[in-house]
Enzyme design. Structure first.
Site, PDB file in Angstrom:
ATOM      1  CB  CYS A  20     -44.137 -67.147  62.947  1.00 40.85           C
ATOM      2  SG  CYS A  20     -44.437 -67.840  61.348  1.00 40.85           S
ATOM      3  CD  GLU A  59     -46.741 -74.984  59.825  1.00 46.89           C
ATOM      4  OE1 GLU A  59     -47.326 -74.840  58.943  1.00 46.89           O
ATOM      5  OE2 GLU A  59     -45.606 -74.408  59.744  1.00 46.89           O
ATOM      6  CB  SER A  98     -40.569 -84.127  68.600  1.00 41.46           C
ATOM      7  OG  SER A  98     -40.047 -84.824  69.606  1.00 41.46           O
TER       8      SER A  98
END
Length: 616
Positions: free
Chosen positions: A2, A80, A379
């Protein structure tokens, strides 16, 4: 993922000041394309743009906690928290009730229960702002490694903050100004913790909080790398690294939206992809998607160089076949890499002319294609820094240099006649900047921050310094690049190797163990030996790919010519115009000055798109 923004003013009533906070929040719309929200109080205005990943139907922000009609807390949160399920269970046992499944509400309730110390319980990547109307104070928090960005700008009576500089610059009381120190930070090719390029702006340092009250701002660390004795033997160390990676990847695969991995065919991304594919299969989660970058005819026409011995494509496809992923490739041509619209989009994403040319443009275009299929991608950032993957970790001339290792390595590896990035800047400006002096001062400062372990040998001590320098001055640069370019496409990128538990363990693992078989990344390779095909497991580190198409350099020359043709461009005052003119005329000069040309074109795009005042 966000975008967050906010304005704290202790001397003004912000209850109805929606125009300013709305503009700040709107600037972050690409970070949160799914929803937006505002909250205003007497002295605080918070904004939020949401990319829904966990609990898409709940978790709207800014989120409040209320009791008896009073607002206790207001949270605008980005990121997160991977241990939110365990924290939720613990908080429930302590009497807390939840109305959503989001990790945002877990953070809110954790602060209500544990106060400022709640940040030490969080495992994840995050940047958030908590406004406490009762105490009239704001807490800004950034994750331990600085995976998620957070900028702030102190004012006479409070602070402005946002996920990106553009959010702060959107406030009418902030001017986009850059002075000599800002330009030094921009061009220095190292990250100074806390510094930002725009005058008056700061970054919340990784692992730090900033408390804003009427009395001012106070910054405090809640996590720093520490030197600890490593007591595990080699077999236990290998097993521990493997166990940590399995747990980390499993946690980071939790999402309520489509998920994938970024796969280059190198060891790091291959380990993450193989672990993720196996975990999903065992959990009945279906086939994992993986994505790779390639260039038109790159494999067929590839020319090895001292850093890149082989193209990525065949190795990425081999790992995808071995792990059973649904594999896709973003194959880019020079026209896409040099399209001015894409260059301008990269500058808007990064707010600054970093000047990495096709390296940034190709990553941005890759993310655009990934976003068509996935909202989240894993990643491999930071594995080289943790496990010694770069060639310069093993080169005595670099390890002995009194400089940032990547800068010493760049000088050593550059072919004769290669121009530095700043080669096209005016000689007078370069003298004023004194970039060598700036980098030397930052290097000495960085060395002073390295923790020491009593009794450590000189070689082990030096490699601890190498690791610390990379984790605190280089990894933040890579993480910012990955965050800004991915979020510009509405894509959340997770970085498992940056889990602080793995970072702490690897940082304190002796260099002799990390290279126990005489190779780079021995420890990681041993921990994942059974996951990979032999060709991938044995592959030598290859940096992020660059196009080898001769047409790319020709297009750079054309771009430089266009810059010279714009006689009213403010960029001319910063340039050695004759050196640029020579590069336009001389094809050989343009090729040897590729990085310098990319920087000029990035600065041109920046000054065209941003109302920057240069105080030089």
């Amino acid at each position: 993922m966000c975008g967050i923004a906010g304005w704290i003013s202790f001397d003004r009533d912000l209850s109805a000041r929606t125009e300013e906070i709305a503009a700040m929040t709107a600037s972050l719309a690409p970070r949160g394309p799914d929803a937006g929200g505002l909250w205003n109080g007497p002295h605080a205005a918070l904004g939020h743009r949401r990319l829904a990943v966990i609990d898409p139907d709940g978790g709207a922000q800014p989120m409040t906690a209320e009791q008896d009609g009073r607002t206790l807390l207001v949270l605008s949160y980005s990121g997160e928290v991977y241990n939110h399920q365990e924290l939720r269970a613990e908080l429930r046992s302590l009497g807390h009730h939840f109305r959503t499944r989001s990790d945002t509400e877990v953070v809110l309730r954790a602060f209500l229960e544990w106060g400022h110390s709640c940040v030490t319980r969080l495992n994840g990547m995050y940047a958030f702002a908590l406004w406490d109307p009762r105490a009239q104070e704001l807490l800004l928090v950034r994750d331990r490694l600085g995976i998620k960005p957070l900028y702030y700008h102190p004012t006479a009576d409070g602070v402005l903050f946002g996920s990106e500089p553009k959010a702060v610059l959107a406030h009418p009381e902030v001017e986009a100004a850059v002075d000599l120190d800002g330009l030094r930070e921009l061009l220095g090719f190292t990250v100074t913790p806390g510094r930002a390029v725009y005058r008056g702006m700061r970054q919340v340092r990784p692992g730090h909080t900033v408390l804003v009250t009427r009395a001012g701002l106070r910054e405090q660390p809640y996590w720093e790398l520490e030197a600890r004795e490593h007591t595990d033997d080699l077999d236990t160390t290998v097993a521990t690294v493997r166990a940590l990676l399995e747990d980390i990847v499993a946690r980071q695969l939790v999402a309520d939206v489509p998920l994938s991995t970024l796969l280059s065919g190198g060891l790091d991304s291959s380990v993450i992809t193989a672990l993720a594919a196996r975990h999903l299969y065992r959990q009945g989660g279906g086939q994992l998607r993986s994505f790779a970058l390639d260039f038109v005819q790159h494999t067929e026409n590839f020319t090895p160089d001292p850093q890149r011995a082989s193209p990525d494509g065949p190795y990425a496809r081999a790992l995808a076949a071995h792990a059973g992923t649904l594999h896709s490739e973003a194959v880019l041509d020079t026209a896409a890499l040099t399209d001015p619209r894409h260059w301008d989009a990269v500058i808007r994403a990064r707010d600054l002319p970093i000047g990495l040319g096709d390296s940034d443009t190709s990553l941005y275009l890759l993310f655009q294609q990934v976003r068509q299929h996935s909202t989240v991608a894993l990643s491999g950032e930071a594995a080289d820094e943790l496990f010694g993957g770069y060639w310069w970790f093993h080169h005595p001339q670099v390890t002995a240099a009194a400089d940032f290792p990547w800068l010493a390595a760049l000088r050593l590896a550059s072919p004769p006649g290669t121009a530095p990035r700043e080669a096209f800047l005016a000689p007078g400006l370069l003298r004023e900047l004194d970039l060598d002096g700036y980098r030397a001062a930052r290097y000495r400062e960085a060395l002073r921050a390295v923790p020491r372990l009593e009794g450590e040998s000189a070689p082990e001590r030096r490699m601890r310094e190498f690791c610390h320098l990379h984790l605190t001055r280089s990894v933040p640069f890579l993480l910012d690049r990955k965050d800004r370019l991915s979020m510009a496409c509405g894509l959340e990128v997770r970085v498992p190797f940056c889990d602080h538990r793995l970072v702490e363990y690897a940082f304190n693992t002796p260099w002799s163990m990390k290279t126990f078989d005489g190779r780079e990344k021995s420890l990681l390779r041993a921990a994942a030996a059974d996951l990979l095909p032999a060709a991938v497991a044995e592959r030598v580190k290859s940096p992020y790919p660059l196009t080898q198409d001769p047409g790319y350099a020709r297009t750079l020359r054309q771009g430089l010519g266009a810059v010279l043709d714009r006689a009213d461009s403010p960029l001319h005052a910063l340039l050695d115009v004759e050196a640029v003119r020579l590069a336009v005329k001389d094809e050989g000069a343009a090729e040897s000055s590729r990085q310098a040309a990319e920087l000029v074109l990035a600065m041109d795009s920046w000054l065209r798109q941003y109302p920057v005042r240069l105080e030089l």
